[in-house]
Design a protein around this motif. Sequence first.
Motif, PDB file in Angstrom:
ATOM      1  N   ASN A   2       0.703  -1.200   0.051  1.00 53.32           N
ATOM      2  CA  ASN A   2       0.044  -0.004  -0.192  1.00 53.32           C
ATOM      3  C   ASN A   2       0.871   1.230   0.120  1.00 53.32           C
ATOM      4  OD1 ASN A   2      -2.523  -1.594   0.384  1.00 53.32           O
ATOM      5  ND2 ASN A   2      -1.968  -1.875   2.285  1.00 53.32           N
ATOM      6  N   GLN A  28       3.085   7.850 -16.290  1.00 58.63           N
ATOM      7  CA  GLN A  28       2.713   6.488 -16.148  1.00 58.63           C
ATOM      8  C   GLN A  28       3.000   5.735 -15.214  1.00 58.63           C
ATOM      9  OE1 GLN A  28       3.707   7.942 -18.995  1.00 58.63           O
ATOM     10  NE2 GLN A  28       2.121   7.990 -20.859  1.00 58.63           N
ATOM     11  N   THR A  29       4.441   5.856 -14.705  1.00 59.97           N
ATOM     12  CA  THR A  29       4.998   5.223 -13.459  1.00 59.97           C
ATOM     13  C   THR A  29       4.253   5.636 -12.288  1.00 59.97           C
ATOM     14  OG1 THR A  29       6.930   4.820 -14.587  1.00 59.97           O
ATOM     15  CG2 THR A  29       6.880   4.525 -12.385  1.00 59.97           C
ATOM     16  N   ASN A  31       1.206   6.959 -12.008  1.00 60.39           N
ATOM     17  CA  ASN A  31      -0.028   6.599 -12.024  1.00 60.39           C
ATOM     18  C   ASN A  31      -0.122   5.041 -11.649  1.00 60.39           C
ATOM     19  OD1 ASN A  31      -2.159   4.940 -13.915  1.00 60.39           O
ATOM     20  ND2 ASN A  31      -2.984   7.228 -13.142  1.00 60.39           N
ATOM     21  N   ALA A  32       0.637   4.173 -12.021  1.00 62.56           N
ATOM     22  CA  ALA A  32       0.734   2.834 -11.677  1.00 62.56           C
ATOM     23  C   ALA A  32       1.290   2.618 -10.262  1.00 62.56           C
ATOM     24  CB  ALA A  32       1.782   1.895 -12.591  1.00 62.56           C
ATOM     25  N   GLU A  34       0.734   4.986  -7.957  1.00 62.43           N
ATOM     26  CA  GLU A  34      -0.610   5.446  -6.893  1.00 62.43           C
ATOM     27  C   GLU A  34      -1.965   4.298  -7.025  1.00 62.43           C
ATOM     28  OE1 GLU A  34      -0.043  10.223  -7.648  1.00 62.43           O
ATOM     29  OE2 GLU A  34      -1.596   9.220  -8.481  1.00 62.43           O
ATOM     30  N   ARG A  35      -2.089   3.788  -7.989  1.00 70.42           N
ATOM     31  CA  ARG A  35      -3.071   2.561  -8.527  1.00 70.42           C
ATOM     32  C   ARG A  35      -2.603   1.126  -7.705  1.00 70.42           C
ATOM     33  NH1 ARG A  35      -5.712   2.866 -14.056  1.00 70.42           N
ATOM     34  NH2 ARG A  35      -7.418   2.124 -12.846  1.00 70.42           N
ATOM     35  N   GLU A  36      -1.519   1.297  -7.062  1.00 65.68           N
ATOM     36  CA  GLU A  36      -0.913   0.058  -6.568  1.00 65.68           C
ATOM     37  C   GLU A  36      -0.945  -0.843  -7.539  1.00 65.68           C
ATOM     38  OE1 GLU A  36      -3.034  -0.409  -2.657  1.00 65.68           O
ATOM     39  OE2 GLU A  36      -2.212   1.407  -2.104  1.00 65.68           O
ATOM     40  N   ARG A  37      -0.655  -0.836  -8.775  1.00 68.34           N
ATOM     41  CA  ARG A  37      -0.333  -1.738  -9.650  1.00 68.34           C
ATOM     42  C   ARG A  37       1.235  -2.033 -10.130  1.00 68.34           C
ATOM     43  NH1 ARG A  37      -5.388  -1.430 -14.046  1.00 68.34           N
ATOM     44  NH2 ARG A  37      -6.827  -1.133 -12.457  1.00 68.34           N
ATOM     45  N   TYR A  38       1.895  -1.030  -9.328  1.00 68.13           N
ATOM     46  CA  TYR A  38       3.281  -1.224  -9.741  1.00 68.13           C
ATOM     47  C   TYR A  38       4.147  -1.045  -8.315  1.00 68.13           C
ATOM     48  CZ  TYR A  38       8.032   0.015 -11.275  1.00 68.13           C
ATOM     49  OH  TYR A  38       9.565   0.208 -11.487  1.00 68.13           O
ATOM     50  N   ASP A  39       5.045  -1.823  -7.778  1.00 69.21           N
ATOM     51  CA  ASP A  39       5.793  -1.458  -6.686  1.00 69.21           C
ATOM     52  C   ASP A  39       6.962  -0.910  -7.082  1.00 69.21           C
ATOM     53  OD1 ASP A  39       3.760  -2.747  -4.798  1.00 69.21           O
ATOM     54  OD2 ASP A  39       4.848  -4.676  -5.043  1.00 69.21           O
TER      55      ASP A  39
END
Length: 65
Positions: A2, A28-29, A31-32, A34-39
């Motif tokens: 999180n 884009q990084t 964004n990813a 913040e959306r917890e789609r990328y650590d």
Amino acid sequence: MNNSVREHREAEGLSQGALAEAVGVTRQTINAVERERYDPSLELALKLADHFDRPVEDLFWLDGD
């Protein structure tokens, strides 16, 4: 994992693009993340913590699983 990157970014009135430029990544990084789609890498996590003048633990934490 999180994170509270969005909250810190919005509190400073920054766009995703402005934050991305400040820490050397793409919008884009951010964004990813913040959306917890990328650590983020350790380097990026530390750059974000430095940018917000916060300990990295204030921005990122494990979800407790």
